[in-house]
Scaffold this motif. Structure first.
Motif, PDB file in Angstrom:
ATOM      1  N   MET A 146       0.802  -1.184  -0.099  1.00  0.00           N
ATOM      2  CA  MET A 146      -0.125  -0.009   0.114  1.00  0.00           C
ATOM      3  C   MET A 146       0.945   1.302   0.027  1.00  0.00           C
ATOM      4  N   THR A 147       0.567   2.197  -0.824  1.00  0.00           N
ATOM      5  CA  THR A 147       1.773   3.444  -0.963  1.00  0.00           C
ATOM      6  C   THR A 147       0.806   4.340  -0.120  1.00  0.00           C
ATOM      7  N   LEU A 148       1.810   5.137   0.719  1.00  0.00           N
ATOM      8  CA  LEU A 148       1.473   6.257   1.303  1.00  0.00           C
ATOM      9  C   LEU A 148       0.519   7.413   0.433  1.00  0.00           C
ATOM     10  N   ILE A 149      -0.465   7.947   0.986  1.00  0.00           N
ATOM     11  CA  ILE A 149      -1.244   9.140   0.328  1.00  0.00           C
ATOM     12  C   ILE A 149      -0.279  10.230   0.376  1.00  0.00           C
ATOM     13  N   ASP A 150      -0.014  11.077  -0.526  1.00  0.00           N
ATOM     14  CA  ASP A 150       0.924  12.293  -0.516  1.00  0.00           C
ATOM     15  C   ASP A 150       0.404  13.075   0.576  1.00  0.00           C
ATOM     16  N   ASP A 151       1.364  13.963   1.204  1.00  0.00           N
ATOM     17  CA  ASP A 151       1.165  14.946   2.063  1.00  0.00           C
ATOM     18  C   ASP A 151       0.143  15.985   1.482  1.00  0.00           C
ATOM     19  N   GLN A 152       0.450  16.370   0.176  1.00  0.00           N
ATOM     20  CA  GLN A 152      -0.464  17.409  -0.524  1.00  0.00           C
ATOM     21  C   GLN A 152      -1.734  17.092  -0.360  1.00  0.00           C
ATOM     22  N   TYR A 153      -2.405  15.719  -0.565  1.00  0.00           N
ATOM     23  CA  TYR A 153      -3.673  15.617  -0.530  1.00  0.00           C
ATOM     24  C   TYR A 153      -4.316  15.973   0.687  1.00  0.00           C
ATOM     25  N   TYR A 154      -3.544  15.734   2.006  1.00  0.00           N
ATOM     26  CA  TYR A 154      -4.186  16.054   3.213  1.00  0.00           C
ATOM     27  C   TYR A 154      -4.002  17.581   3.518  1.00  0.00           C
ATOM     28  N   ILE A 155      -2.857  18.171   2.853  1.00  0.00           N
ATOM     29  CA  ILE A 155      -2.781  19.758   3.060  1.00  0.00           C
ATOM     30  C   ILE A 155      -4.123  20.307   2.428  1.00  0.00           C
ATOM     31  N   THR A 156      -4.557  19.921   1.270  1.00  0.00           N
ATOM     32  CA  THR A 156      -5.621  20.499   0.475  1.00  0.00           C
ATOM     33  C   THR A 156      -6.927  20.336   1.177  1.00  0.00           C
ATOM     34  N   LYS A 157      -7.024  19.068   1.801  1.00  0.00           N
ATOM     35  CA  LYS A 157      -8.405  18.722   2.545  1.00  0.00           C
ATOM     36  C   LYS A 157      -8.405  19.662   3.855  1.00  0.00           C
ATOM     37  N   ILE A 158      -7.269  19.917   4.592  1.00  0.00           N
ATOM     38  CA  ILE A 158      -7.204  20.621   5.607  1.00  0.00           C
ATOM     39  C   ILE A 158      -7.634  22.108   5.380  1.00  0.00           C
ATOM     40  N   VAL A 159      -6.811  22.737   4.296  1.00  0.00           N
ATOM     41  CA  VAL A 159      -6.795  23.939   4.029  1.00  0.00           C
ATOM     42  C   VAL A 159      -8.610  24.190   3.437  1.00  0.00           C
ATOM     43  N   GLU A 160      -9.251  23.219   2.879  1.00  0.00           N
ATOM     44  CA  GLU A 160     -10.645  23.506   2.437  1.00  0.00           C
ATOM     45  C   GLU A 160     -11.359  23.137   3.536  1.00  0.00           C
ATOM     46  N   GLY A 161     -11.026  22.860   4.804  1.00  0.00           N
ATOM     47  CA  GLY A 161     -11.925  22.684   5.967  1.00  0.00           C
ATOM     48  C   GLY A 161     -11.854  21.474   6.606  1.00  0.00           C
ATOM     49  N   ASP A 162     -11.352  20.267   6.195  1.00  0.00           N
ATOM     50  CA  ASP A 162     -11.517  19.106   6.947  1.00  0.00           C
ATOM     51  C   ASP A 162     -10.404  18.804   7.758  1.00  0.00           C
ATOM     52  N   THR A 163     -10.509  19.684   8.972  1.00  0.00           N
ATOM     53  CA  THR A 163      -9.419  19.674   9.893  1.00  0.00           C
ATOM     54  C   THR A 163      -8.944  18.575  10.567  1.00  0.00           C
TER      55      THR A 163
END
Length: 198
Positions: free
Chosen positions: A1-18
């Motif tokens: 299983m490959t790790l999901i890229d940091d950027q994916y989480y950063i985008t979600k957090i910035v969009e409000g999914d803290t």
């Protein structure tokens, strides 16, 4: 299983999914704590700086432009927080005096260092790193344990790549002098045993 890229989480957090910030904390908390401990030489202060680092990271995520690795960005925040903490605590640490090494000795000691990076010898290096001045300890941790490139380290520490090279060379000399003190009896003993048994 490959790790999901940091950027994916950063985008979600910035969009409000803290909630997903916990994933990034989990991913980097050990490294941030290790680096803080290298600089501050104190567990409680390192824990405080680690918490502060993640608060700053969370508040500044929208400023992360992705022009460097996310890990480098986090390490830079950690480094700056450590510098602030050092000013606050005004701690003075013992500086290691270095004898001038000949080129041959540096090579020999580098080989001894390489041999040490085996898992069972990790503790010896950890102990020696604790005896180094703050910045040297931080720099060598990034270089040897995090395998960061000179360019990445220069971004993290706000230095030119050339300056990092010079500092790295000096830090390695300091570390080798500590390792030499610690290792030489073991190395000599090891060779004596070999000769006796050979």
């Amino acid at each position: 299983m490959t790790l999901i890229d940091d950027q994916y989480y950063i985008t979600k957090i910035v969009e409000g999914d803290t909630k997903v910030f916990a994933v990034l904390v989990d991913r980097y908390k050990d490294l941030v704590f290790t680096l803080a401990l290298r600089m501050l030489k104190n567990k409680e202060e390192a824990e405080e700086v680690s918490q502060d680092t993640f608060i700053k990271v969370f508040k500044s995520l929208n400023k992360f432009k992705g022009d460097s690795k996310f890990s480098s960005w986090i390490y830079r925040i950690t480094y700056n927080n450590c510098l602030d903490a050092l000013k606050k605590y005004k701690q003075e640490y013992q500086w290691v005096t270095i004898d001038e090494f000949t080129e041959r000795q540096v090579v020999t000691l580098d080989n001894a260092f390489d041999a040490l990076v085996e898992k069972e010898q990790q503790q010896a290096i950890e102990d020696c790193l604790q005896r180094l001045p703050n910045e040297d300890s931080f720099l060598l941790t990034l270089y040897y344990f995090e395998e960061q490139s000179l360019d990445e380290i220069s971004k993290i520490m706000g230095l030119t790549a050339n300056n990092v090279k010079v500092k790295l060379f000096r830090s390695r000399k300091k570390l080798t002098s500590i390792l030499k003190e610690r290792l030489e009896p073991e190395i000599i003993e090891h060779y004596e045993r070999k000769q006796t048994n050979g």
